[in-house]
Write a protein that holds these residues in place. Sequence first.
Motif, mmCIF file in Angstrom:
data_model
loop_
_atom_site.group_PDB
_atom_site.id
_atom_site.type_symbol
_atom_site.label_atom_id
_atom_site.label_comp_id
_atom_site.label_asym_id
_atom_site.label_seq_id
_atom_site.Cartn_x
_atom_site.Cartn_y
_atom_site.Cartn_z
ATOM 1 N N ASN A 57 -13.426 38.184 -15.114
ATOM 2 C CA ASN A 57 -12.884 36.868 -15.460
ATOM 3 C C ASN A 57 -12.276 36.848 -16.859
ATOM 4 O OD1 ASN A 57 -12.162 34.272 -14.755
ATOM 5 N ND2 ASN A 57 -14.040 33.376 -15.562
ATOM 6 N N ILE A 58 -11.568 37.925 -17.190
ATOM 7 C CA ILE A 58 -10.794 38.002 -18.426
ATOM 8 C C ILE A 58 -9.332 38.006 -18.009
ATOM 9 C CG2 ILE A 58 -10.197 39.403 -20.446
ATOM 10 C CD1 ILE A 58 -13.096 40.528 -20.308
ATOM 11 N N LEU A 83 -12.802 44.070 -27.547
ATOM 12 C CA LEU A 83 -13.335 42.811 -28.054
ATOM 13 C C LEU A 83 -13.516 41.799 -26.929
ATOM 14 C CD1 LEU A 83 -14.277 41.289 -30.540
ATOM 15 C CD2 LEU A 83 -11.905 40.612 -30.923
ATOM 16 N N ALA A 84 -12.561 41.727 -26.014
ATOM 17 C CA ALA A 84 -12.686 40.815 -24.865
ATOM 18 C C ALA A 84 -13.936 41.153 -24.052
ATOM 19 C CB ALA A 84 -11.440 40.899 -23.990
ATOM 20 N N GLY A 85 -14.165 42.435 -23.820
ATOM 21 C CA GLY A 85 -15.356 42.848 -23.086
ATOM 22 C C GLY A 85 -16.638 42.526 -23.815
ATOM 23 N N GLU A 86 -16.646 42.724 -25.127
ATOM 24 C CA GLU A 86 -17.839 42.416 -25.920
ATOM 25 C C GLU A 86 -18.145 40.912 -25.892
ATOM 26 O OE1 GLU A 86 -19.929 44.493 -27.428
ATOM 27 O OE2 GLU A 86 -18.809 46.307 -26.969
ATOM 28 N N ILE A 87 -17.099 40.107 -26.008
ATOM 29 C CA ILE A 87 -17.308 38.659 -25.953
ATOM 30 C C ILE A 87 -17.812 38.261 -24.575
ATOM 31 C CG2 ILE A 87 -16.165 36.397 -26.057
ATOM 32 C CD1 ILE A 87 -14.336 37.621 -28.256
ATOM 33 N N HIS A 144 -20.939 36.094 -40.090
ATOM 34 C CA HIS A 144 -21.790 35.113 -39.420
ATOM 35 C C HIS A 144 -20.982 33.857 -39.084
ATOM 36 C CE1 HIS A 144 -25.352 32.948 -38.232
ATOM 37 N NE2 HIS A 144 -25.019 31.979 -39.068
ATOM 38 N N LYS A 145 -20.113 33.457 -39.990
ATOM 39 C CA LYS A 145 -19.250 32.300 -39.768
ATOM 40 C C LYS A 145 -18.330 32.540 -38.561
ATOM 41 C CE LYS A 145 -16.027 29.510 -42.492
ATOM 42 N NZ LYS A 145 -15.343 29.411 -43.771
ATOM 43 N N VAL A 146 -17.776 33.757 -38.462
ATOM 44 C CA VAL A 146 -16.931 34.117 -37.316
ATOM 45 C C VAL A 146 -17.757 34.083 -36.036
ATOM 46 C CG1 VAL A 146 -15.587 35.974 -36.242
ATOM 47 C CG2 VAL A 146 -15.312 35.480 -38.690
ATOM 48 N N GLN A 147 -18.950 34.668 -36.077
ATOM 49 C CA GLN A 147 -19.823 34.696 -34.909
ATOM 50 C C GLN A 147 -20.139 33.280 -34.433
ATOM 51 O OE1 GLN A 147 -23.751 36.246 -35.612
ATOM 52 N NE2 GLN A 147 -24.059 36.756 -33.457
ATOM 53 N N CYS A 148 -20.408 32.377 -35.342
ATOM 54 C CA CYS A 148 -20.709 30.985 -34.981
ATOM 55 C C CYS A 148 -19.494 30.305 -34.355
ATOM 56 C CB CYS A 148 -21.186 30.205 -36.203
ATOM 57 S SG CYS A 148 -22.825 30.699 -36.771
ATOM 58 N N LYS A 197 -17.398 31.689 -21.197
ATOM 59 C CA LYS A 197 -16.180 31.385 -21.960
ATOM 60 C C LYS A 197 -14.919 31.776 -21.187
ATOM 61 C CE LYS A 197 -18.295 31.672 -26.455
ATOM 62 N NZ LYS A 197 -18.458 30.237 -26.528
ATOM 63 N N THR A 198 -13.849 31.037 -21.430
ATOM 64 C CA THR A 198 -12.531 31.418 -20.928
ATOM 65 C C THR A 198 -11.935 32.380 -21.941
ATOM 66 O OG1 THR A 198 -12.235 29.286 -19.843
ATOM 67 C CG2 THR A 198 -10.243 30.569 -20.309
ATOM 68 N N ILE A 199 -11.618 33.579 -21.497
ATOM 69 C CA ILE A 199 -11.070 34.611 -22.390
ATOM 70 C C ILE A 199 -9.707 35.027 -21.857
ATOM 71 C CG2 ILE A 199 -11.381 36.917 -23.372
ATOM 72 C CD1 ILE A 199 -14.416 36.543 -22.876
#
Length: 126
Positions: free
Chosen positions: A109-110, A64-68, A40-44, A75-77
């Motif tokens: 936009n990744i 992971l980039a796609g999931e984010i 949860h801390k990572v997610q926040c 967000k800028t990824i």
Amino acid sequence: ADGEQLPFDVLVVATGSRNTSPIEPPPEAVTREQVAAHLHKVQCAVAAAPRIAIIGGGVVGVELAGEIRDRYAGKTITILNSGADILSSATMLPKSFRKRLLRLLASRNIMVKLNATAELDGHFSP
């Protein structure tokens, strides 16, 4: 490789199936509740960060980039990959697939930086 500096708010190290990254729960997180609290801390941290740097352009880093991106459109990824090609360890994938994947990532936009290395100053954690 060219000395360019990439500012980021959250760093994700996605170097493959065995790695040390802020996403992995610490060894002292032994209960389900402790692991959930860490995640949860990572997610926040990811939710709050406007820029995400993912070190590793393998299957895990690309996924992971796609999931984010799916969850946080604004967000800028950026994926940083030390090799000359994305998914370089997935040798069964043809070059044409890798090229299509790079186009797909760009269309979402990744950003992908190939032949890139990262130097981390200090401790990183969520």
